[in-house]
Design a protein around this motif. Structure first.
Motif, short mmCIF file in Angstrom:
data_model
loop_
_atom_site.label_atom_id
_atom_site.label_comp_id
_atom_site.label_asym_id
_atom_site.label_seq_id
_atom_site.Cartn_x
_atom_site.Cartn_y
_atom_site.Cartn_z
N PRO A 1 0.83 -1.21 0.00
CA PRO A 1 0.00 0.00 0.00
C PRO A 1 0.86 1.25 0.00
CG PRO A 1 -0.03 -1.07 2.15
CD PRO A 1 0.74 -1.97 1.23
N ALA A 2 0.32 2.34 -0.54
CA ALA A 2 1.05 3.61 -0.58
C ALA A 2 1.07 4.29 0.79
CB ALA A 2 0.41 4.54 -1.59
N ALA A 3 0.09 3.95 1.61
CA ALA A 3 -0.02 4.58 2.93
C ALA A 3 -0.72 3.63 3.89
CB ALA A 3 -0.79 5.89 2.82
N LEU A 4 -0.62 3.98 5.16
CA LEU A 4 -1.28 3.23 6.23
C LEU A 4 -1.96 4.23 7.14
CD1 LEU A 4 1.75 0.94 7.08
CD2 LEU A 4 -0.30 0.22 5.86
N ALA A 5 -2.94 3.79 7.88
CA ALA A 5 -3.59 4.64 8.88
C ALA A 5 -3.59 3.89 10.21
CB ALA A 5 -5.01 4.98 8.47
N LEU A 6 -2.97 4.49 11.23
CA LEU A 6 -2.95 3.92 12.57
C LEU A 6 -4.13 4.51 13.33
CD1 LEU A 6 -1.50 2.34 14.88
CD2 LEU A 6 -0.35 4.49 15.41
N SER A 7 -4.96 3.66 13.90
CA SER A 7 -6.08 4.09 14.74
C SER A 7 -5.80 3.68 16.18
CB SER A 7 -7.39 3.45 14.29
OG SER A 7 -7.72 3.85 13.00
N VAL A 8 -6.00 4.61 17.10
CA VAL A 8 -5.87 4.33 18.53
C VAL A 8 -7.28 4.38 19.11
CG1 VAL A 8 -4.82 5.07 20.70
CG2 VAL A 8 -3.62 5.48 18.53
N THR A 9 -7.69 3.29 19.76
CA THR A 9 -9.02 3.24 20.36
C THR A 9 -8.90 2.94 21.85
OG1 THR A 9 -9.38 0.88 19.97
CG2 THR A 9 -10.03 2.37 18.20
N ARG A 10 -9.86 3.44 22.61
CA ARG A 10 -9.97 3.11 24.03
C ARG A 10 -11.35 2.51 24.24
NH1 ARG A 10 -9.57 7.92 27.10
NH2 ARG A 10 -7.33 7.71 27.09
N ASP A 11 -11.37 1.28 24.63
CA ASP A 11 -12.63 0.57 24.88
C ASP A 11 -13.60 0.69 23.70
OD1 ASP A 11 -11.58 -0.13 27.35
OD2 ASP A 11 -12.44 1.63 28.32
N GLY A 12 -13.07 0.59 22.48
CA GLY A 12 -13.90 0.62 21.28
C GLY A 12 -14.13 1.99 20.67
N GLU A 13 -13.77 3.07 21.37
CA GLU A 13 -13.97 4.43 20.86
C GLU A 13 -12.66 4.95 20.27
OE1 GLU A 13 -14.74 8.89 22.62
OE2 GLU A 13 -15.49 7.18 23.76
N SER B 1 -8.50 -0.09 28.26
CA SER B 1 -7.62 -0.74 27.31
C SER B 1 -7.44 0.13 26.07
CB SER B 1 -8.20 -2.10 26.90
OG SER B 1 -7.39 -2.72 25.95
N LEU B 2 -6.19 0.37 25.70
CA LEU B 2 -5.87 1.05 24.46
C LEU B 2 -5.59 -0.02 23.42
CD1 LEU B 2 -3.32 3.76 25.61
CD2 LEU B 2 -5.60 4.17 24.72
N SER B 3 -6.22 0.09 22.26
CA SER B 3 -5.97 -0.86 21.17
C SER B 3 -5.47 -0.08 19.96
CB SER B 3 -7.25 -1.62 20.80
OG SER B 3 -7.67 -2.40 21.90
N PHE B 4 -4.60 -0.72 19.20
CA PHE B 4 -3.98 -0.08 18.04
C PHE B 4 -4.27 -0.91 16.80
CE2 PHE B 4 -1.65 0.92 21.84
CZ PHE B 4 -1.50 2.30 21.76
N TYR B 5 -4.81 -0.26 15.77
CA TYR B 5 -5.16 -0.92 14.51
C TYR B 5 -4.43 -0.23 13.37
CZ TYR B 5 -9.11 -2.89 17.09
OH TYR B 5 -9.90 -3.57 17.99
N LEU B 6 -4.05 -1.01 12.37
CA LEU B 6 -3.40 -0.46 11.18
C LEU B 6 -4.19 -0.90 9.97
CD1 LEU B 6 -0.86 1.24 10.72
CD2 LEU B 6 0.34 -0.86 10.17
N GLU B 7 -4.44 0.07 9.09
CA GLU B 7 -5.25 -0.19 7.90
C GLU B 7 -4.55 0.34 6.66
OE1 GLU B 7 -9.87 0.60 6.56
OE2 GLU B 7 -9.11 1.47 8.40
N PRO B 8 -4.47 -0.46 5.59
CA PRO B 8 -3.86 0.02 4.35
C PRO B 8 -4.70 1.13 3.72
CG PRO B 8 -4.25 -2.36 4.27
CD PRO B 8 -4.91 -1.84 5.49
N ARG B 9 -4.02 2.08 3.08
CA ARG B 9 -4.66 3.17 2.34
C ARG B 9 -4.05 3.21 0.95
NH1 ARG B 9 -9.13 3.95 4.79
NH2 ARG B 9 -8.95 4.68 6.91
N LYS B 10 -4.83 3.69 -0.02
CA LYS B 10 -4.36 3.74 -1.41
C LYS B 10 -3.42 4.90 -1.68
CE LYS B 10 -8.30 1.28 -3.06
NZ LYS B 10 -8.89 0.73 -4.17
N ALA B 11 -3.57 5.97 -0.91
CA ALA B 11 -2.73 7.15 -1.18
C ALA B 11 -2.37 7.85 0.13
CB ALA B 11 -3.46 8.10 -2.09
N CYS B 12 -1.26 8.53 0.10
CA CYS B 12 -0.82 9.35 1.23
C CYS B 12 -1.60 10.66 1.21
CB CYS B 12 0.67 9.64 1.04
SG CYS B 12 1.62 9.15 2.44
N PRO B 13 -1.99 11.17 2.38
CA PRO B 13 -2.67 12.46 2.37
C PRO B 13 -1.68 13.56 1.97
CG PRO B 13 -2.25 11.75 4.61
CD PRO B 13 -1.83 10.63 3.71
N PRO B 14 -2.18 14.63 1.36
CA PRO B 14 -1.29 15.75 1.00
C PRO B 14 -0.63 16.31 2.25
CG PRO B 14 -3.54 16.14 0.22
CD PRO B 14 -3.55 14.88 1.00
#
Length: 151
Positions: A27-39, A133-146
């Motif tokens: 992928p050209a980019a990734l997005a890291l999401s930080v969640t706490r108890d699902g939020e 609980s802090l959870s960390f997710y990584l998701e592929p993205r097609k392009a990098c943001p400007p």
């Protein structure tokens, strides 16, 4: 049939098979999401360099976090292998996650979770912290943001 025509006819399916076994496109980019108890608390866009390396830093309230890693394409696999180091720093200190796992193609990949003490009414005397609980997710993205896009 001439030998060179026969050899070309036999080699074509083998070449096609080799092309299908090639390493997947990263992928050209990734997005890291930080969640706490699902939020979702924070999102951090990460641009992937040509060699598969990426890194970034973010802030959430009184915490700071950083992530760096590399995507390692493997022949015969649908998605690349992800090698990463993640750090979360807040009033309770610094905690780290590091691992190597296969990145999911179209959905978020759970990198891991960290326990956290939350003080919903502040750190006043007599206030009992709640375990969260802090959870960390990584998701592929097609392009990098400007570069001028807000993070």
């Amino acid at each position: 049939m001439k030998p060179w025509i026969l050899a070309a006819a036999l080699a074509w399916p083998i070449c096609s098979l080799g092309a299908s076994m090639a390493a997947p496109a990263q992928p050209a980019a990734l997005a890291l999401s930080v969640t706490r108890d699902g939020e979702t608390l924070a999102r951090l866009p990460l641009c992937v360099a040509a060699g598969g390396e990426f890194s970034g830093e973010g802030k959430q309230d009184d915490a700071a976090f950083s992530m760096r890693g590399q995507l390692l394409p493997l022949k015969g696999k649908l998605a690349p292998v992800l090698s990463f180091q993640l750090s979360w720093r807040d009033a309770d200190g610094e905690r780290k996650l590091a691992s190597q796992l296969q990145l999911e193609e179209a959905e978020p990949t759970l990198l891991g979770s960290l326990p956290q003490q939350v003080y919903p009414y502040g750190r006043a005397p007599g206030v009992e912290p709640q375990t969260s609980s802090l959870s960390f997710y990584l998701e592929p993205r097609k392009a990098c943001p400007p570069p001028s896009a807000p993070q």
